[in-house]
Design an enzyme around this catalytic site. Structure first.
Site, PDB file in Angstrom:
ATOM      1  N   HIS A 204       0.938  -1.294   0.123  1.00  9.67           N
ATOM      2  CA  HIS A 204       0.051  -0.065  -0.011  1.00  9.67           C
ATOM      3  C   HIS A 204       0.610   1.147   0.082  1.00  9.67           C
ATOM      4  O   HIS A 204       0.152   2.085   0.142  1.00  9.67           O
ATOM      5  CB  HIS A 204      -0.854   0.086   1.216  1.00  9.67           C
TER       6      HIS A 204
HETATM    7  C1  UD1 Z   1      -0.753   5.352   6.301  1.00  8.70           C
HETATM    8  C2  UD1 Z   1       0.412   6.030   6.769  1.00  8.70           C
HETATM    9  C3  UD1 Z   1       1.630   4.939   6.858  1.00  8.70           C
HETATM   10  C4  UD1 Z   1       1.252   3.748   7.345  1.00  8.70           C
HETATM   11  C5  UD1 Z   1      -0.301   3.291   6.707  1.00  8.70           C
HETATM   12  C6  UD1 Z   1      -0.790   1.935   7.429  1.00  8.70           C
HETATM   13  C7  UD1 Z   1       1.146   8.498   6.391  1.00  8.70           C
HETATM   14  C8  UD1 Z   1       1.558   9.455   5.539  1.00  8.70           C
HETATM   15  N1  UD1 Z   1       0.939   7.164   5.768  1.00  8.70           N
HETATM   16  O1  UD1 Z   1      -0.727   5.094   5.075  1.00  8.70           O
HETATM   17  O2  UD1 Z   1       2.803   5.522   7.244  1.00  8.70           O
HETATM   18  O3  UD1 Z   1       2.017   2.683   7.299  1.00  8.70           O
HETATM   19  O4  UD1 Z   1      -1.162   4.167   6.927  1.00  8.70           O
HETATM   20  O5  UD1 Z   1      -1.714   1.604   6.938  1.00  8.70           O
HETATM   21  O6  UD1 Z   1       0.205   8.661   7.295  1.00  8.70           O
HETATM   22  N2  UD1 Z   1      -8.777   4.835   3.645  1.00  8.70           N
HETATM   23  C9  UD1 Z   1      -9.978   4.146   3.843  1.00  8.70           C
HETATM   24  N3  UD1 Z   1     -10.452   3.428   4.690  1.00  8.70           N
HETATM   25  C10 UD1 Z   1      -9.548   3.489   5.935  1.00  8.70           C
HETATM   26  C11 UD1 Z   1      -8.084   4.109   5.854  1.00  8.70           C
HETATM   27  C12 UD1 Z   1      -7.908   4.747   4.739  1.00  8.70           C
HETATM   28  O7  UD1 Z   1     -10.563   4.144   2.608  1.00  8.70           O
HETATM   29  O8  UD1 Z   1      -9.959   3.082   7.125  1.00  8.70           O
HETATM   30  C13 UD1 Z   1      -8.299   5.438   2.283  1.00  8.70           C
HETATM   31  C14 UD1 Z   1      -8.031   6.894   2.877  1.00  8.70           C
HETATM   32  O9  UD1 Z   1      -9.116   7.511   2.473  1.00  8.70           O
HETATM   33  C15 UD1 Z   1      -6.916   7.246   1.412  1.00  8.70           C
HETATM   34  C16 UD1 Z   1      -6.426   5.921   1.363  1.00  8.70           C
HETATM   35  O10 UD1 Z   1      -7.066   5.028   1.962  1.00  8.70           O
HETATM   36  O11 UD1 Z   1      -7.733   7.541   0.364  1.00  8.70           O
HETATM   37  C17 UD1 Z   1      -5.031   6.124   2.286  1.00  8.70           C
HETATM   38  O12 UD1 Z   1      -5.159   6.357   3.738  1.00  8.70           O
HETATM   39  P1  UD1 Z   1      -4.070   7.473   4.123  1.00  8.70           P
HETATM   40  O13 UD1 Z   1      -4.842   7.766   5.594  1.00  8.70           O
HETATM   41  O14 UD1 Z   1      -3.762   8.331   3.342  1.00  8.70           O
HETATM   42  O15 UD1 Z   1      -2.751   6.759   4.375  1.00  8.70           O
HETATM   43  P2  UD1 Z   1      -2.373   5.248   4.267  1.00  8.70           P
HETATM   44  O16 UD1 Z   1      -1.894   4.910   2.686  1.00  8.70           O
HETATM   45  O17 UD1 Z   1      -3.214   4.215   4.830  1.00  8.70           O
END
Ligand code: UD1
Length: 358
Positions: A204
């Site tokens: 991811h």
């Molecule tokens: C984040 C952290 C990363 C960590 C990872 C664990 C940062 C920069 N990165 O990355 O260090 O290893 O979490 O998973 O903070 N989303 C959902 N549902 C959820 C969570 C996220 O749909 O429960 C979606 C968000 O809306 C977004 C995407 O997934 O569009 C990415 O989520 P985001 O919180 O930006 O960061 P991660 O890639 O999860």
């Protein structure tokens, strides 16, 4: 009583919070603030349920959007919460946007900050996680380093004051669940299907998922695995599969994200771990599983130096099927996993640090 505020927001932080909250709750006025960064039940609530973490005192429900927007909104709201609650100490974990926002909000208000998992470096400043951890280390008052290397990394940047070599708190998180014999129906079903050697995959990192050609190449590469590949898909990756019209096929088996108990069970019985996540590389190491990391760099360099983790370059043209298959089928029976991230009771050492110095 000391007023301690822990700020969490993303999946790996709930895992790290669990052993610490257990110790802090009875002896301090402990406030848990959830930024809301991860919000799906299987990315958040399941960790609170399975690791017996009480409900956060506040959930800011800030998620999604660009890095700047997400971090900025967290900063605004966390400043209000810190001003309102006046904690003696703010604790942040790891390298996410929630970590950066929490440390920055507290530091600007002159509230001491403890950074757990300090001093890690991949030396790839394009990674948002690297940007976050470097900034947070430089504004933290107390730094809990998981390894001797992390202490040295900090020293190289002139950070020596407030640094403690505590070991890695994820050892305690793993120890909390390692004795449970829990096997969910979901895991039983998956294991029946694979019946033998299998690989656990997580993928991811934005640098791997956000480029269509690269993500396609990575999936093609993994489809050449000689073993079944169980893939709990992160929401970011799921969205990208949809956007790019990528449908992983056999031997990859896509499933929804797993709770911690199921993930640990799956890892324990796996043959290999294949990942681009920081936490998984370490969990593989603790569980004595060889790991292949789909990245050019890692912050957990000791796992590579000890031969337990192989970096597979992830650039569009750098993926090599032959090297990948060789790595997956190499004889790993003589691998050693020395305890470079400390022994157990790391959370107790962190609590001692808090009560002796803050
Ligand atoms: C984040 C952290 C990363 C960590 C990872 C664990 C940062 C920069 N990165 O990355 O260090 O290893 O979490 O998973 O903070 N989303 C959902 N549902 C959820 C969570 C996220 O749909 O429960 C979606 C968000 O809306 C977004 C995407 O997934 O569009 C990415 O989520 P985001 O919180 O930006 O960061 P991660 O890639 O999860």
């Amino acid at each position: 009583m000391k007023k301690i505020m822990t700020i969490v927001g993303a999946r790996p932080q709930f895992v790290k919070l669990a052993p610490l909250a257990k110790l802090l709750d009875p002896i301090s006025e402990h406030m848990i603030i959830h930024t809301g960064q991860h919000f799906d039940d299987n990315m958040s609530q399941v960790f609170f349920d399975q690791m017996n973490i009480r409900t956060p005192d506040l959930n800011l429900e800030i998620s999604g959007g660009s890095h700047g927007k997400q971090t900025g909104e967290m900063l605004i709201e966390l400043e209000k919460v810190i001003l309102d609650k006046c904690p003696d100490l703010v604790i942040v974990f790891g390298d996410t946007n929630s970590t950066l926002a929490g440390a920055l909000a507290a530091s600007k208000l002159h509230i001491p900050v403890l950074h757990i998992e300090a001093g890690l470096r991949s030396y790839d400043m394009k990674m948002p996680e690297e940007q976050n951890r470097v900034c947070v280390d430089h504004i933290s008052t107390f730094l809990s380093a998981p390894s001797e290397r992390a202490v040295q990394n900090l020293k190289q940047e002139g950070i020596t004051k407030g640094v403690s070599l505590t070991g890695d708190i994820m050892r305690d998180s793993l120890a909390m669940v390692s004795t449970t014999n829990h096997v969910s129906d979901k895991i039983k079903c998956i294991k029946n299907e694979v019946n033998g050697n299998y690989v656990v995959l997580t993928l991811h990192r934005a640098s791997n998922t956000d480029d269509k050609q690269l993500l396609t190449n990575i999936i093609n590469l993994i489809e050449s695995s000689p073993f079944p590949v169980i893939f709990p898909v992160h929401p970011r990756t799921k969205n990208k599969f949809k956007e790019f019209n990528i449908v992983p096929s056999s031997p990859i088996k896509c499933i929804d994200p797993l709770g911690y108990l199921d993930m640990v069970k799956l890892l324990k019985d796996s043959t290999y771990v294949l990942t681009d996540s920081g936490g998984l590389q370490k969990e593989a190491y603790f569980l004595k599983k060889p790991c292949i990391t789909i990245r050019d760099t890692t912050e957990w360099v000791e796992t590579v130096e000890n031969g337990c983790n192989t970096l597979v370059l992830s650039g569009v043209n750098a993926l090599d099927k032959v090297a990948f298959t060789q790595a997956l089928t190499a004889d790993v029976s003589s691998l050693q996993f020395p305890p470079v991230y400390g022994e157990k009771n790391v959370s107790q050492r962190i609590v001692d640090l808090i009560f002796n110095t803050v």
